[in-house]
Design a protein around this motif. Structure first.
Motif, PDB file in Angstrom:
ATOM      1  N   ILE A 111      39.469  30.028  39.969  1.00 18.94           N
ATOM      2  CA  ILE A 111      39.974  28.658  40.913  1.00 18.94           C
ATOM      3  C   ILE A 111      41.259  28.549  41.606  1.00 18.94           C
ATOM      4  CG2 ILE A 111      38.544  27.627  39.162  1.00 18.94           C
ATOM      5  CD1 ILE A 111      40.412  26.796  37.618  1.00 18.94           C
ATOM      6  N   ALA A 112      41.988  30.508  40.932  1.00 14.76           N
ATOM      7  CA  ALA A 112      43.201  29.829  41.216  1.00 14.76           C
ATOM      8  C   ALA A 112      43.704  31.030  42.447  1.00 14.76           C
ATOM      9  CB  ALA A 112      44.253  29.761  39.981  1.00 14.76           C
ATOM     10  N   ASP A 113      42.688  31.541  43.031  1.00 12.09           N
ATOM     11  CA  ASP A 113      43.507  32.697  43.744  1.00 12.09           C
ATOM     12  C   ASP A 113      43.848  32.209  44.881  1.00 12.09           C
ATOM     13  OD1 ASP A 113      40.322  32.648  44.516  1.00 12.09           O
ATOM     14  OD2 ASP A 113      39.604  34.693  43.323  1.00 12.09           O
ATOM     15  N   HIS A 114      42.684  34.099  45.905  1.00  7.99           N
ATOM     16  CA  HIS A 114      43.787  33.376  47.548  1.00  7.99           C
ATOM     17  C   HIS A 114      42.332  33.024  48.218  1.00  7.99           C
ATOM     18  CE1 HIS A 114      41.588  37.181  46.278  1.00  7.99           C
ATOM     19  NE2 HIS A 114      41.171  37.506  46.961  1.00  7.99           N
ATOM     20  N   THR A 115      41.089  32.554  47.360  1.00  3.39           N
ATOM     21  CA  THR A 115      40.070  32.239  47.734  1.00  3.39           C
ATOM     22  C   THR A 115      39.429  30.796  47.696  1.00  3.39           C
ATOM     23  OG1 THR A 115      38.571  31.509  46.102  1.00  3.39           O
ATOM     24  CG2 THR A 115      38.470  33.805  46.505  1.00  3.39           C
ATOM     25  N   GLU A 116      38.544  30.039  48.296  1.00  2.31           N
ATOM     26  CA  GLU A 116      38.861  28.507  48.459  1.00  2.31           C
ATOM     27  C   GLU A 116      38.422  28.607  47.388  1.00  2.31           C
ATOM     28  OE1 GLU A 116      36.508  27.984  51.964  1.00  2.31           O
ATOM     29  OE2 GLU A 116      37.770  28.681  53.005  1.00  2.31           O
ATOM     30  N   VAL A 117      38.219  28.634  46.460  1.00  2.00           N
ATOM     31  CA  VAL A 117      37.425  27.819  45.224  1.00  2.00           C
ATOM     32  C   VAL A 117      38.471  26.439  44.634  1.00  2.00           C
ATOM     33  CG1 VAL A 117      36.456  28.435  42.621  1.00  2.00           C
ATOM     34  CG2 VAL A 117      35.542  29.827  44.736  1.00  2.00           C
ATOM     35  N   HIS A 118      39.403  27.235  44.501  1.00  2.00           N
ATOM     36  CA  HIS A 118      40.639  26.303  44.017  1.00  2.00           C
ATOM     37  C   HIS A 118      40.361  24.755  44.841  1.00  2.00           C
ATOM     38  CE1 HIS A 118      42.770  27.318  47.822  1.00  2.00           C
ATOM     39  NE2 HIS A 118      43.565  26.611  47.688  1.00  2.00           N
ATOM     40  N   GLU A 153      49.467  33.510  35.609  1.00  2.00           N
ATOM     41  CA  GLU A 153      50.166  34.017  36.996  1.00  2.00           C
ATOM     42  C   GLU A 153      50.927  34.948  36.733  1.00  2.00           C
ATOM     43  OE1 GLU A 153      51.908  30.339  38.419  1.00  2.00           O
ATOM     44  OE2 GLU A 153      50.043  29.382  38.374  1.00  2.00           O
ATOM     45  N   LYS A 154      50.832  35.860  35.598  1.00  2.00           N
ATOM     46  CA  LYS A 154      51.918  37.002  35.957  1.00  2.00           C
ATOM     47  C   LYS A 154      51.743  38.437  36.173  1.00  2.00           C
ATOM     48  CE  LYS A 154      50.881  38.333  30.788  1.00  2.00           C
ATOM     49  NZ  LYS A 154      51.538  38.636  30.022  1.00  2.00           N
ATOM     50  N   TRP A 155      50.893  38.619  36.207  1.00  2.00           N
ATOM     51  CA  TRP A 155      49.980  39.489  37.180  1.00  2.00           C
ATOM     52  C   TRP A 155      49.181  39.893  38.518  1.00  2.00           C
ATOM     53  CZ3 TRP A 155      50.814  42.682  33.632  1.00  2.00           C
ATOM     54  CH2 TRP A 155      50.339  42.577  32.628  1.00  2.00           C
ATOM     55  N   PRO A 156      49.966  40.826  39.619  1.00  2.00           N
ATOM     56  CA  PRO A 156      49.163  41.014  40.848  1.00  2.00           C
ATOM     57  C   PRO A 156      47.887  39.519  41.204  1.00  2.00           C
ATOM     58  CG  PRO A 156      50.567  42.882  39.981  1.00  2.00           C
ATOM     59  CD  PRO A 156      49.552  42.248  38.492  1.00  2.00           C
ATOM     60  N   MET A 157      46.889  39.791  41.072  1.00  2.00           N
ATOM     61  CA  MET A 157      45.729  39.168  41.375  1.00  2.00           C
ATOM     62  C   MET A 157      45.454  37.766  39.955  1.00  2.00           C
ATOM     63  SD  MET A 157      42.778  39.432  43.349  1.00  2.00           S
ATOM     64  CE  MET A 157      42.585  40.977  43.209  1.00  2.00           C
ATOM     65  N   ARG A 158      45.657  36.999  41.180  1.00  2.00           N
ATOM     66  CA  ARG A 158      45.733  35.578  40.153  1.00  2.00           C
ATOM     67  C   ARG A 158      43.952  35.097  40.064  1.00  2.00           C
ATOM     68  NH1 ARG A 158      48.067  31.238  42.472  1.00  2.00           N
ATOM     69  NH2 ARG A 158      48.193  30.167  41.120  1.00  2.00           N
ATOM     70  N   ALA A 159      43.774  34.509  39.457  1.00  2.00           N
ATOM     71  CA  ALA A 159      42.268  34.587  39.447  1.00  2.00           C
ATOM     72  C   ALA A 159      42.234  32.666  38.895  1.00  2.00           C
ATOM     73  CB  ALA A 159      41.354  35.153  38.273  1.00  2.00           C
ATOM     74  N   GLY A 160      42.066  32.763  37.443  1.00  2.00           N
ATOM     75  CA  GLY A 160      42.002  31.661  37.120  1.00  2.00           C
ATOM     76  C   GLY A 160      40.666  30.936  36.559  1.00  2.00           C
ATOM     77  N   GLY A 188      30.502  33.328  42.175  1.00  2.00           N
ATOM     78  CA  GLY A 188      28.992  34.041  43.344  1.00  2.00           C
ATOM     79  C   GLY A 188      30.047  33.378  44.423  1.00  2.00           C
ATOM     80  N   ASP A 189      29.393  33.374  45.281  1.00  2.00           N
ATOM     81  CA  ASP A 189      30.217  32.607  46.519  1.00  2.00           C
ATOM     82  C   ASP A 189      31.322  32.361  46.425  1.00  2.00           C
ATOM     83  OD1 ASP A 189      30.836  31.493  48.819  1.00  2.00           O
ATOM     84  OD2 ASP A 189      28.901  31.402  49.970  1.00  2.00           O
ATOM     85  N   HIS A 190      32.649  32.770  47.182  1.00  2.00           N
ATOM     86  CA  HIS A 190      33.689  31.866  47.433  1.00  2.00           C
ATOM     87  C   HIS A 190      34.029  31.175  47.948  1.00  2.00           C
ATOM     88  CE1 HIS A 190      34.223  35.740  44.075  1.00  2.00           C
ATOM     89  NE2 HIS A 190      35.085  33.972  43.594  1.00  2.00           N
ATOM     90  N   SER A 191      33.784  30.827  49.641  1.00  2.00           N
ATOM     91  CA  SER A 191      34.254  29.919  49.732  1.00  2.00           C
ATOM     92  C   SER A 191      34.070  28.701  49.415  1.00  2.00           C
ATOM     93  CB  SER A 191      32.990  30.284  51.445  1.00  2.00           C
ATOM     94  OG  SER A 191      31.977  29.823  50.789  1.00  2.00           O
TER      95      SER A 191
END
Length: 219
Positions: free
Chosen positions: A174-181, A203-210, A145-148
């Motif tokens: 958990i591994a992208d540009h948001t603060e969830v990491h 990590e091989k695609w432009p979008m990183r998620a996790g 949900g909220d990614h802050s």
């Protein structure tokens, strides 16, 4: 030739191939972004890996077989539908404020053929948590949900308490540009107690998620 059917026990490669047909190129899929926001926002390799792992854990009795599903962040319901087709949940509770842009047609499709209660408000409201608690407990919670940092932390702290001992809490992004990491790092470090965790990151695609799995200890 792979069998793309969403059946329990499909191979990792089959799940990856299925997911690629549902996601855009930025996520590692075959689709071009067309502005309709009808695609599944999952990295195929990550999604397949945690899905296979969940089935393995449930089959061997290491975690509860999920039948009561809680999802924080429904969007179009694409992830919800995939999981429901595999596990045939007895009940589903989803929470989403419906502020994000999504395809109306995809959203309608995501509501069909499920025992689903959709709560259309912020997951961080006390009233929302009260309703979700009343409809629980749950075997599996998926938090997307909220990614802050504070939003994700609030969701994790609030809703993991509604998951039965032996269940799983799954966190996306958990591994992208948001603060969830930042939250995930604290979970791994043991800030929320001694919890068994597993991490799936491609990590091989432009979008990183996790995707991160957290086991709720049995009593």
């Amino acid at each position: 030739m792979f069998d793309y059917a969403l059946r329990p026990g499909a191979s990792h490669e089959e799940y990856v191939e299925f997911a690629r047909h549902q996601t855009t190129a930025e996520w590692g899929g075959y689709r071009m972004f067309d502005g309709t926001y009808s695609h599944m926002q999952q990295i195929p390799e990550e999604f397949a890996s945690w899905l296979v792992r969940l089935q393995e854990l449930a089959t061997t009795g290491q975690v509860l077989r999920p039948s009561r599903f809680l999802e924080i962040g429904f969007a179009t319901g694409a992830t919800n539908t995939v999981l429901n087709k595999i596990f045939d949940f007895k009940s589903i509770v989803a929470v989403d404020s419906l502020e994000a842009e999504v395809s109306a047609a995809a959203f309608k499709a995501g509501l069909r053929f499920k025992n689903l209660a959709l709560i259309c408000r912020s997951s961080q409201d006390e009233e929302t948590a009260s309703v979700v608690r009343t409809l629980g407990p749950y075997d599996l919670a998926f938090i997307d949900g909220d990614h802050s940092y504070m939003g994700a932390r609030t969701d994790f702290v609030t809703y993991k308490e509604m998951v039965e001992p032996g269940g799983l809490v799954v966190l996306h992004n958990i591994a992208d540009h948001t603060e969830v990491h930042m939250l995930w790092a604290e979970i791994v470090e043991g800030r929320f107690g001694p919890l068994e965790v597993e991490t799936f990151v491609c990590e091989k695609w432009p979008m990183r998620a996790g995707i991160g799995l957290v086991r709720i200890p049995r009593d």
